[in-house]
Design an enzyme around this catalytic site. Structure first.
Site, PDB file in Angstrom:
ATOM      1  N   ARG A 183       0.857  -1.187   0.000  1.00  0.00           N
ATOM      2  CA  ARG A 183       0.000   0.000   0.000  1.00  0.00           C
ATOM      3  C   ARG A 183       0.889   1.232   0.000  1.00  0.00           C
ATOM      4  NH1 ARG A 183       2.394   2.110   3.698  1.00  0.00           N
ATOM      5  NH2 ARG A 183       0.791   3.689   3.727  1.00  0.00           N
TER       6      ARG A 183
ATOM      7  N   ALA B 173       0.926   5.214  -2.125  1.00  0.00           N
ATOM      8  CA  ALA B 173       0.794   5.555  -3.552  1.00  0.00           C
ATOM      9  C   ALA B 173       1.997   5.167  -4.432  1.00  0.00           C
ATOM     10  CB  ALA B 173       0.461   7.038  -3.675  1.00  0.00           C
TER      11      ALA B 173
ATOM     12  N   ARG C 223      -7.628  -0.668  -6.636  1.00  0.00           N
ATOM     13  CA  ARG C 223      -7.871   0.467  -5.720  1.00  0.00           C
ATOM     14  C   ARG C 223      -7.999   1.750  -6.563  1.00  0.00           C
ATOM     15  NH1 ARG C 223      -4.201   1.069  -0.595  1.00  0.00           N
ATOM     16  NH2 ARG C 223      -6.059   2.151   0.143  1.00  0.00           N
TER      17      ARG C 223
ATOM     18  N   GLN D  26      -2.022   2.850  10.105  1.00  0.00           N
ATOM     19  CA  GLN D  26      -0.730   2.844   9.394  1.00  0.00           C
ATOM     20  C   GLN D  26       0.311   3.713  10.108  1.00  0.00           C
ATOM     21  OE1 GLN D  26      -3.720   3.250   7.927  1.00  0.00           O
ATOM     22  NE2 GLN D  26      -3.729   2.634   5.787  1.00  0.00           N
TER      23      GLN D  26
ATOM     24  N   ASP E 286      -2.033  10.804  -2.261  1.00  0.00           N
ATOM     25  CA  ASP E 286      -2.455   9.747  -3.194  1.00  0.00           C
ATOM     26  C   ASP E 286      -2.810  10.316  -4.554  1.00  0.00           C
ATOM     27  OD1 ASP E 286      -2.972   8.518  -0.380  1.00  0.00           O
ATOM     28  OD2 ASP E 286      -2.833   6.884  -1.825  1.00  0.00           O
TER      29      ASP E 286
ATOM     30  N   ASN F 225      -5.369  12.405   0.426  1.00  0.00           N
ATOM     31  CA  ASN F 225      -4.458  11.582   1.236  1.00  0.00           C
ATOM     32  C   ASN F 225      -5.320  10.864   2.278  1.00  0.00           C
ATOM     33  OD1 ASN F 225      -1.718  10.718   1.843  1.00  0.00           O
ATOM     34  ND2 ASN F 225      -1.920  11.858   3.747  1.00  0.00           N
ATOM     35  N   LYS F 226      -4.687  10.062   3.089  1.00  0.00           N
ATOM     36  CA  LYS F 226      -5.407   9.242   4.071  1.00  0.00           C
ATOM     37  C   LYS F 226      -6.428  10.063   4.855  1.00  0.00           C
ATOM     38  CE  LYS F 226      -5.095   5.771   4.510  1.00  0.00           C
ATOM     39  NZ  LYS F 226      -6.043   4.938   3.703  1.00  0.00           N
TER      40      LYS F 226
HETATM   41  O1  MRU Z   1      -4.544   3.225   2.256  1.00  0.00           O
HETATM   42  P1  MRU Z   1      -3.066   3.423   2.150  1.00  0.00           P
HETATM   43  O2  MRU Z   1      -2.306   2.879   3.303  1.00  0.00           O
HETATM   44  O3  MRU Z   1      -2.548   2.957   0.794  1.00  0.00           O
HETATM   45  O4  MRU Z   1      -2.898   5.004   2.186  1.00  0.00           O
HETATM   46  C1  MRU Z   1      -1.626   5.561   2.125  1.00  0.00           C
HETATM   47  C2  MRU Z   1      -1.600   7.034   2.254  1.00  0.00           C
HETATM   48  O5  MRU Z   1      -2.605   7.687   2.415  1.00  0.00           O
HETATM   49  C3  MRU Z   1      -0.253   7.693   2.088  1.00  0.00           C
HETATM   50  O6  MRU Z   1      -0.163   8.832   2.863  1.00  0.00           O
HETATM   51  C4  MRU Z   1      -0.081   8.065   0.611  1.00  0.00           C
HETATM   52  O7  MRU Z   1      -0.305   6.958  -0.221  1.00  0.00           O
HETATM   53  C5  MRU Z   1       1.251   8.637   0.333  1.00  0.00           C
HETATM   54  S1  MRU Z   1       2.490   7.419   0.413  1.00  0.00           S
HETATM   55  C6  MRU Z   1       3.992   8.069   0.077  1.00  0.00           C
END
Ligand code: MRU
Length: 346
Positions: free
Chosen positions: A45, A47, A88, A195, A236, A246-247
Site C-alpha cells: 500500500r 501511492a 484500488r 498505518q 495519493d 491523502n489518508k
Molecule cells: O490506504 P493506504 O495505506 O494505501 O494510504 C496511504 C496514504 O494515504 C499515504 O499517505 C499516501 O499513499 C502517500 S504514500 C507516500
C-alpha cells in the site's frame, strides 16, 4: 532496509505490511492475479509503492501471453491492465504505473513478442530503482524546509513502506536527519487501519529517529500548545489546482495547522500529480470494508448491527497547503501555475 517492492527473476517480492510491526516477512508472487490480490488486501500500500507494484503486475502478466501477433498481445495485456486498475481507485500512481507499461508495449509494435516481454520486464525493474532515486531527491528538496530542532507531525505512512524505500514525507524527515538536523516526529496513529502507529512508528524507530505515537484526535491540541513546528504528509492524488487526496484525517490536520499558523507540507513525486483533473471534487475516494472500523486485529470493538462509514481518503483543499515538495523542486501557491511550471509546461 530491504525494499518494500522488488522484481527479481520473474517474481515479485513484497514486504507483507499486514504483518508489521510484529513480523518483517517478505512474500513472493509469480502471477499477476496474486499481485492484484496483494494490492486489494493491503499487503502492499502507499501511492508510490502501488505505482511500481502495478507496473510490475502488468509486466508479469505480459509474460504469460502466448501469441506472436502484436494486436492480440495488446488486447490480452489490456485485460491484465484492467484487473490491476480495478484494485484500488484513489492513488493515481497505480494508473500511472499501468499506463507506462502499456505505452511501452504499444510503442514496441513490430518487434518480436519475446523481445517486447523482456523490454517490459526491464522497464518494470528500472521503475523500482527510479522510485528510490526520486524519493531521495524529493527528500533533499524538502529537508530545506525543516530547521534543526523542529518537531514534525505526520499522518498515515508516507515512508519507505509506502514506496520502494526511503519515503516521501518520511523521506523529507530522513534527509533532514541525515543532514545533521535534530528532528522529533509525532506520528498520528491513523484510524482505522493504524498505518501511522503500525508502520510509520515502526520504520522510524528502526532508523533510530525520535518518534512518538499520538491518537489522531490529539494533533490539534499539540499544535495549540506550540508543540508542532511543521506538518509533512504524503499524497495519493494531487489535482491540477493543488487539491490533495491523502489518508482520511489529513484534512483535519491541515485545518488545525492553518488555525495555529503551522506550515502544512505535502510531499509527493510528480507521478502523484494528476493534471487531467482540475480539482479535488473529481477524485474517486475509496470506500473500504466496515470491518476495518468495527474490528481491531480481528477483534470486534463495535456493537453489532450499527452501520459505519469508512471512506479511506479525504481531500485537503489547496488553500490549506503551504508547499508541495516533489523530486523536481518545492512549489508554493498558486499551485495551478507552479505545478505546471514544474512539469515544464508553464
Ligand atoms: O490506504 P493506504 O495505506 O494505501 O494510504 C496511504 C496514504 O494515504 C499515504 O499517505 C499516501 O499513499 C502517500 S504514500 C507516500
Amino acid at each position: 532496509m530491504i525494499r518494500t517492492v522488488d522484481y527479481l527473476d520473474g517474481k515479485v517480492v513484497l514486504i507483507d505490511q499486514n504483518r508489521l510491526p510484529h513480523q518483517l516477512v517478505t512474500i513472493e508472487l509469480f502471477d499477476y492475479r496474486e499481485v492484484a490480490d496483494a494490492i486489494k488486501t493491503m499487503k502492499v500500500r502507499g501511492a508510490p509503492a502501488l505505482g511500481v507494484t502495478a507496473a510490475i503486475g502488468v509486466a508479469l502478466g505480459a509474460q504469460e501471453i502466448e501469441t506472436a501477433d502484436h494486436q492480440e498481445f495488446m488486447s490480452k495485456l489490456e485485460q491484465v491492465a484492467s484487473e490491476i486498475r480495478a484494485t484500488r481507485p484513489t492513488a493515481v500512481n497505480l494508473f500511472w504505473g499501468v499506463d507506462r507499461i502499456l505505452a511501452a508495449a504499444r510503442q514496441a509494435d513490430g518487434k518480436p513478442i519475446e523481445q517486447i516481454k523482456e523490454e517490459l520486464n526491464e522497464l518494470a525493474r528500472s521503475m523500482v530503482q527510479e522510485d528510490e532515486d526520486t524519493c531521495r531527491r524529493l527528500g533533499r528538496n524538502g529537508a530545506e524546509l525543516l530547521k534543526d530542532g523542529d518537531t514534525v507531525l505526520t499522518h498515515c505512512n508516507a515512508g519507505g513502506l509506502a514506496c520502494v524505500g526511503y519515503g516521501t514525507a518520511l523521506g523529507v524527515i530522513r534527509a533532514a536527519v541525515e543532514s545533521g538536523k535534530r528532528i522529533r516526529v509525532f506520528a498520528d496513529e491513523t484510524r482505522p487501519r493504524l498505518q501511522g502507529m503500525k508502520l510509520t512508528a515502526w520504520e522510524l524507530a528502526q532508523d533510530g529517529i525520535d518518534v512518538t505515537i499520538i491518537a489522531d484526535n490529539m494533533a490539534a491540541s499539540l499544535m495549540r500548545k506550540g508543540m508542532i513546528d511543521a506538518c509533512v504528509v504524503g499524497a495519493d492524488r494531487i489535482t491540477a489546482n493543488g487539491d490533495t487526496a491523502n489518508k482520511i484525517g489529513t484534512y483535519s490536520v491541515a485545518l488545525a495547522a492553518k488555525a495555529h499558523g503551522v506550515p502544512f507540507y505535502v510531499a509527493a513525486p510528480m507521478s502523484t500529480v494528476d493534471f487531467q483533473i482540475a480539482s479535488g471534487e473529481e477524485i474517486p475516494i475509496e470506500e473500504r470494508s466496515s470491518e476495518e472500523m468495527t474490528h481491531v486485529d480481528g477483534h470486534r470493538i463495535a456493537p453489532e448491527g450499527v452501520p459505519v462509514m469508512n471512506p479511506s481518503f479525504d481531500v485537503t483543499p489547496a488553500e490549506y497547503i503551504s508547499a508541495i515538495i516533489t523530486e523536481k523542486g518545492v512549489v508554493r501557491p498558486t499551485f495551478e501555475k507552479t505545478l505546471k511550471l514544474l512539469k515544464g509546461e508553464g
